[in-house]
Design a protein around this motif. Structure first.
Motif, short mmCIF file in Angstrom:
data_model
loop_
_atom_site.label_atom_id
_atom_site.label_comp_id
_atom_site.label_asym_id
_atom_site.label_seq_id
_atom_site.Cartn_x
_atom_site.Cartn_y
_atom_site.Cartn_z
N VAL A 56 3.95 -1.69 2.15
CA VAL A 56 5.30 -1.12 2.49
C VAL A 56 5.19 0.46 3.30
O VAL A 56 5.72 0.62 4.13
N ALA A 57 4.51 1.33 2.51
CA ALA A 57 4.22 2.58 2.81
C ALA A 57 3.43 2.65 4.23
O ALA A 57 3.90 3.44 5.28
N VAL A 58 2.43 1.75 4.28
CA VAL A 58 1.85 1.89 5.45
C VAL A 58 2.59 1.34 6.85
O VAL A 58 2.65 1.68 7.93
N VAL A 59 3.40 0.49 6.47
CA VAL A 59 4.19 -0.25 7.56
C VAL A 59 5.30 0.70 7.95
O VAL A 59 5.72 1.07 9.06
N ILE A 60 5.97 1.44 7.12
CA ILE A 60 6.94 2.68 7.32
C ILE A 60 6.32 3.70 8.20
O ILE A 60 6.85 4.25 9.19
N VAL A 61 4.94 4.09 7.74
CA VAL A 61 4.42 5.19 8.64
C VAL A 61 4.05 4.66 9.99
O VAL A 61 4.25 5.38 10.86
N LEU A 62 3.37 3.61 9.95
CA LEU A 62 3.07 3.19 11.38
C LEU A 62 4.46 2.74 12.20
O LEU A 62 4.29 3.17 13.35
N SER A 63 5.27 2.28 11.48
CA SER A 63 6.84 2.04 12.33
C SER A 63 7.14 3.31 13.14
O SER A 63 7.55 3.42 14.28
N VAL A 64 7.33 4.36 12.11
CA VAL A 64 8.04 5.34 12.59
C VAL A 64 7.15 6.30 13.40
O VAL A 64 7.60 6.75 14.69
N THR A 65 5.90 6.15 13.38
CA THR A 65 4.92 6.99 14.47
C THR A 65 4.94 6.01 15.67
O THR A 65 5.13 6.88 16.62
N LEU A 66 4.93 4.74 15.70
CA LEU A 66 4.97 4.18 16.84
C LEU A 66 6.35 4.36 17.50
O LEU A 66 6.57 4.36 18.75
#
Length: 72
Positions: A56-66
């Motif tokens: 979930v943390a990886v998805v949050i960081v990648l989503s916000v970055t993208l």
């Protein structure tokens, strides 16, 4: 061979220039976001499996970055 040259060039530049010191550098902001999301998600660790929280943390960081990159 070209990939190897790119990797060594990147390592050499990183060694020569070092990490960015500006607080508003995108890499530092992504690091702060990762730390923040990990800190908040650790509170749920006793109810949810840690590996799932990591995903979930990886998805949050990648989503916000993208999303941020697409806005610019």
């Amino acid at each position: 061979m070209l990939i190897l040259i790119g990797v060594w060039s990147g390592l050499l530049l990183d060694f020569c220039l070092g990490d960015p010191r500006l607080a508003v550098h995108p890499i530092r902001l992504i690091g702060h976001l990762a730390s923040f999301s990990e800190r908040k998600l650790r509170g749920l660790q006793h109810r949810v499996r840690p590996r799932l929280l990591g995903c979930v943390a990886v998805v949050i960081v990648l989503s916000v970055t993208l999303y941020t990159v697409l806005l610019v």
